[in-house]
Design a protein around this motif. Sequence first.
Motif, PDB file in Angstrom:
ATOM      1  N   LEU B   1       0.518 -28.159  -2.131  1.00  0.00           N
ATOM      2  CA  LEU B   1       0.519 -29.445  -1.433  1.00  0.00           C
ATOM      3  C   LEU B   1       1.796 -29.628  -0.620  1.00  0.00           C
ATOM      4  N   PHE B   2       2.971 -29.377  -1.262  1.00  0.00           N
ATOM      5  CA  PHE B   2       4.212 -29.490  -0.504  1.00  0.00           C
ATOM      6  C   PHE B   2       4.238 -28.476   0.629  1.00  0.00           C
ATOM      7  N   ALA B   3       3.685 -27.296   0.324  1.00  0.00           N
ATOM      8  CA  ALA B   3       3.629 -26.254   1.355  1.00  0.00           C
ATOM      9  C   ALA B   3       2.907 -26.769   2.596  1.00  0.00           C
ATOM     10  N   GLN B   4       1.772 -27.472   2.367  1.00  0.00           N
ATOM     11  CA  GLN B   4       1.041 -28.054   3.503  1.00  0.00           C
ATOM     12  C   GLN B   4       1.937 -28.983   4.312  1.00  0.00           C
ATOM     13  N   PHE B   5       2.685 -29.801   3.567  1.00  0.00           N
ATOM     14  CA  PHE B   5       3.552 -30.771   4.214  1.00  0.00           C
ATOM     15  C   PHE B   5       4.661 -30.072   5.006  1.00  0.00           C
ATOM     16  N   SER B   6       5.282 -29.093   4.384  1.00  0.00           N
ATOM     17  CA  SER B   6       6.463 -28.476   4.992  1.00  0.00           C
ATOM     18  C   SER B   6       6.090 -27.401   6.007  1.00  0.00           C
ATOM     19  N   GLN B   7       4.865 -26.895   5.904  1.00  0.00           N
ATOM     20  CA  GLN B   7       4.444 -25.823   6.805  1.00  0.00           C
ATOM     21  C   GLN B   7       4.501 -26.258   8.266  1.00  0.00           C
ATOM     22  N   ARG B   8       4.292 -27.556   8.459  1.00  0.00           N
ATOM     23  CA  ARG B   8       4.371 -28.100   9.820  1.00  0.00           C
ATOM     24  C   ARG B   8       5.708 -27.782  10.481  1.00  0.00           C
ATOM     25  N   TYR B   9       6.776 -27.805   9.681  1.00  0.00           N
ATOM     26  CA  TYR B   9       8.118 -27.626  10.233  1.00  0.00           C
ATOM     27  C   TYR B   9       8.454 -26.168  10.519  1.00  0.00           C
ATOM     28  N   ALA B 316      16.174 -47.015  -0.249  1.00  0.00           N
ATOM     29  CA  ALA B 316      16.199 -46.724   1.190  1.00  0.00           C
ATOM     30  C   ALA B 316      14.870 -47.049   1.878  1.00  0.00           C
ATOM     31  N   HIS B 317      13.854 -47.389   1.084  1.00  0.00           N
ATOM     32  CA  HIS B 317      12.535 -47.733   1.623  1.00  0.00           C
ATOM     33  C   HIS B 317      12.027 -46.738   2.659  1.00  0.00           C
ATOM     34  N   PRO B 318      11.764 -45.514   2.243  1.00  0.00           N
ATOM     35  CA  PRO B 318      11.255 -44.528   3.192  1.00  0.00           C
ATOM     36  C   PRO B 318       9.877 -44.934   3.716  1.00  0.00           C
ATOM     37  N   VAL B 319       9.569 -44.526   4.924  1.00  0.00           N
ATOM     38  CA  VAL B 319       8.244 -44.721   5.523  1.00  0.00           C
ATOM     39  C   VAL B 319       7.186 -44.233   4.526  1.00  0.00           C
ATOM     40  N   GLU B 320       6.207 -45.058   4.226  1.00  0.00           N
ATOM     41  CA  GLU B 320       5.299 -44.759   3.115  1.00  0.00           C
ATOM     42  C   GLU B 320       4.553 -43.427   3.294  1.00  0.00           C
ATOM     43  N   ALA B 321       4.117 -43.136   4.508  1.00  0.00           N
ATOM     44  CA  ALA B 321       3.366 -41.893   4.724  1.00  0.00           C
ATOM     45  C   ALA B 321       4.218 -40.666   4.398  1.00  0.00           C
ATOM     46  N   VAL B 322       5.524 -40.804   4.524  1.00  0.00           N
ATOM     47  CA  VAL B 322       6.410 -39.667   4.279  1.00  0.00           C
ATOM     48  C   VAL B 322       6.896 -39.652   2.838  1.00  0.00           C
ATOM     49  N   ALA B 323       6.920 -40.812   2.212  1.00  0.00           N
ATOM     50  CA  ALA B 323       7.347 -40.886   0.811  1.00  0.00           C
ATOM     51  C   ALA B 323       6.507 -39.926  -0.027  1.00  0.00           C
ATOM     52  N   GLN B 324       5.258 -39.777   0.350  1.00  0.00           N
ATOM     53  CA  GLN B 324       4.382 -38.829  -0.336  1.00  0.00           C
ATOM     54  C   GLN B 324       4.948 -37.409  -0.228  1.00  0.00           C
ATOM     55  N   GLY B 325       5.446 -37.062   0.933  1.00  0.00           N
ATOM     56  CA  GLY B 325       6.065 -35.751   1.119  1.00  0.00           C
ATOM     57  C   GLY B 325       7.295 -35.592   0.245  1.00  0.00           C
ATOM     58  N   LEU B 326       8.091 -36.645   0.126  1.00  0.00           N
ATOM     59  CA  LEU B 326       9.279 -36.593  -0.733  1.00  0.00           C
ATOM     60  C   LEU B 326       8.883 -36.424  -2.191  1.00  0.00           C
ATOM     61  N   ARG B 327       7.799 -37.109  -2.585  1.00  0.00           N
ATOM     62  CA  ARG B 327       7.328 -36.966  -3.975  1.00  0.00           C
ATOM     63  C   ARG B 327       6.883 -35.531  -4.244  1.00  0.00           C
ATOM     64  N   ASP B 331       8.393 -32.940  -6.901  1.00  0.00           N
ATOM     65  CA  ASP B 331       7.479 -32.307  -7.831  1.00  0.00           C
ATOM     66  C   ASP B 331       7.649 -30.787  -7.784  1.00  0.00           C
ATOM     67  N   LYS B 332       7.862 -30.281  -6.580  1.00  0.00           N
ATOM     68  CA  LYS B 332       8.041 -28.841  -6.434  1.00  0.00           C
ATOM     69  C   LYS B 332       9.347 -28.387  -7.093  1.00  0.00           C
ATOM     70  N   LEU B 333      10.423 -29.174  -6.896  1.00  0.00           N
ATOM     71  CA  LEU B 333      11.721 -28.794  -7.459  1.00  0.00           C
ATOM     72  C   LEU B 333      11.785 -29.019  -8.964  1.00  0.00           C
ATOM     73  N   PHE B 334      11.186 -30.124  -9.442  1.00  0.00           N
ATOM     74  CA  PHE B 334      11.406 -30.536 -10.831  1.00  0.00           C
ATOM     75  C   PHE B 334      10.144 -30.510 -11.688  1.00  0.00           C
ATOM     76  N   GLY B 335       9.008 -30.259 -11.052  1.00  0.00           N
ATOM     77  CA  GLY B 335       7.770 -30.310 -11.827  1.00  0.00           C
ATOM     78  C   GLY B 335       7.416 -31.733 -12.224  1.00  0.00           C
ATOM     79  N   ARG B 336       8.054 -32.697 -11.568  1.00  0.00           N
ATOM     80  CA  ARG B 336       7.683 -34.100 -11.782  1.00  0.00           C
ATOM     81  C   ARG B 336       8.132 -34.880 -10.551  1.00  0.00           C
ATOM     82  N   SER B 337       7.686 -36.114 -10.467  1.00  0.00           N
ATOM     83  CA  SER B 337       8.001 -36.884  -9.273  1.00  0.00           C
ATOM     84  C   SER B 337       8.411 -38.295  -9.667  1.00  0.00           C
TER      85      SER B 337
END
Lengths: 338, 338
Positions: B1-9, B316-327, B331-337
């Motif tokens: 899932l994170f891969a999908q998000f980050s693959q764009r970059y 910091a109230h991140p933009v909600e659509a992106v907060a999902q990417g941060l979660r 999750d990828k780094l810590f196995g939790r969000s």
Amino acid sequence: LFAQFSQRYFAELDTTMRGVVDSLADAVPGLDVMVRYPMGWVDQDNLPYDKPTGKRIRPMLLLLCTEAAGGDWHTALPAAAAVELLHNFSLIHDDIQDSSPIRHGRPTVWKIWGFADAINAGDALFGLAYKALHGLADSGVEAGAVLKIWQIFNATVLDLTRGQFLDMSFEHRQQVTTDEYISMISGKSAALLAACTQIGAMIPTGDESLAGLYGDFGRNLGIAFQIRDDILGIWGDPNVTGKSAATDILSRKKTLPVLYALSHSTALADIYQREDFGEGDVSEAVAILDSLDTRSYAREQERYYYEQAVAAIEAAHPVEAVAQGLRLFLDKLFGRSY
Amino acid sequence: LFAQFSQRYFAELDTTMRGVVDSLADAVPGLDVMVRYPMGWVDQDNLPYDKPTGKRIRPMLLLLCTEAAGGDWHTALPAAAAVELLHNFSLIHDDIQDSSPIRHGRPTVWKIWGFADAINAGDALFGLAYKALHGLADSGVEAGAVLKIWQIFNATVLDLTRGQFLDMSFEHRQQVTTDEYISMISGKSAALLAACTQIGAMIPTGDESLAGLYGDFGRNLGIAFQIRDDILGIWGDPNVTGKSAATDILSRKKTLPVLYALSHSTALADIYQREDFGEGDVSEAVAILDSLDTRSYAREQERYYYEQAVAAIEAAHPVEAVAQGLRLFLDKLFGRSY
């Protein structure tokens, strides 16, 4: 005379550099001394040190060029501090790379603290140089000009690493052309001088084409000065150079006269390839260099770059009151002026 | 899932970094390969290499934070390239300092080209990082904001050298407090992550107080992640970590659980001081760590910094659509969000 001219700068330059380095001091005293020591401010036990170490030629030249381009040298102090800190970064890493045990009559940083910490001390000075440069933004220089100067500084850093790479690669190569040699010293010796003159002129004027002329002045000056050093390394008077006679021959250093000789005759290569090459072979090697008239060749090259430098600075029309300072500077470096 | 998000970059980040590094290529091919190799683009013979090397976690996090703060991630590409190049500079010098022969399953730069050239290759990446960062000025970021971001980057570089100094000094010291350890990893591991999050938010907003919250997010995240790594280095499943069990115990590495144990009992120090300390002693050492409940202590510390990180990013109230990417990132780094 030049001392009188440059002495004006010295105290404030020192204060500026110390201010930047102080930012490291608070948290980490051990790293702090590894940075202050090569700057010549303390001995290795962090006690005050007041014998002369670096001559601060580069920041002096930068400040002189700021004045020559019609500016107030105080504005340029952050940049002057930056080039001197960057110079010291490169000396620390150089000394590791060459395994040089002595610099300015003292043990080198790696010799005292080891390779690992010396690499890191160099990296810290690298970062401090950028921190110093950033100070231009608080020194009244317009943001756009600061960004341009930062770009010049980045290009200079990359030139230094290119020159260093070439210098190290030449040691392992049989054949190096004199053109390749000039390209190497353009990076290793001349790029930082070019940055000093170019940035110095950029600060008060923001004029890229004028700063380009100043840059040409510094670059050619740096090349000429390195060639002069090459000549002194073979034919210099040990009483003046402070080194033993023909020291560069004994170390088989690939300087301009040597590369010229190697490309015009096999005689020098034959001597250099002797397994027991040592002091007894030096005078024979110098005789070959003399017979090939390499000294005249190198002097012509030195003169060529020197004249290019003079032509560039004359085209830049420096403020007349400061041109005298530039002449004294050249006289100090070369024993002659324009 | 994170891969999908980050693959764009990924593709554009790669293009940006290659563009910056290309500027070294023209003149000096030999130096060029020493820089491209650690970036994972070529093998040591300068032939294309396509196995995965670095995970590009830092630039991904930076771009994510630019989006989270309401910006267009394309604008931030020069900064993302800069943090990744800086990270690779620090790895090259680290590997020399630790004499590490392997990185990402390949010989390290110094192992192939020697110490002298590896120092210089690191210095070149250092300069390239700054050159990349300067690209923000052409990326539509306002000059004043670029200058502020440059200042954050300078402070980060100095934090890295402080952290590195402390890390190396700990190896020779008998006593290191857990506070000193946190201070070391704040520089060595967390400073660059803090720079990513802080700069990421600074680019679209120019808002120092908002960027400060993002910086707190990255710094605490970095500390938590390092502590997690410390725990895995002792109790991690070899099948997951890819390292042998309790690898940090065998190397007597001064990680957080170990420092806690050393400060609460002499039992571990007694084992570590054995002249023939080796694999046979590892299980005994781990038993001591278990009896002192160091694992719970370290987990509490990890949780504390993790929660600080989450609190900062929520504030910091991140933009909600992106907060999902941060979660997903957490999750990828810590196995939790959060």
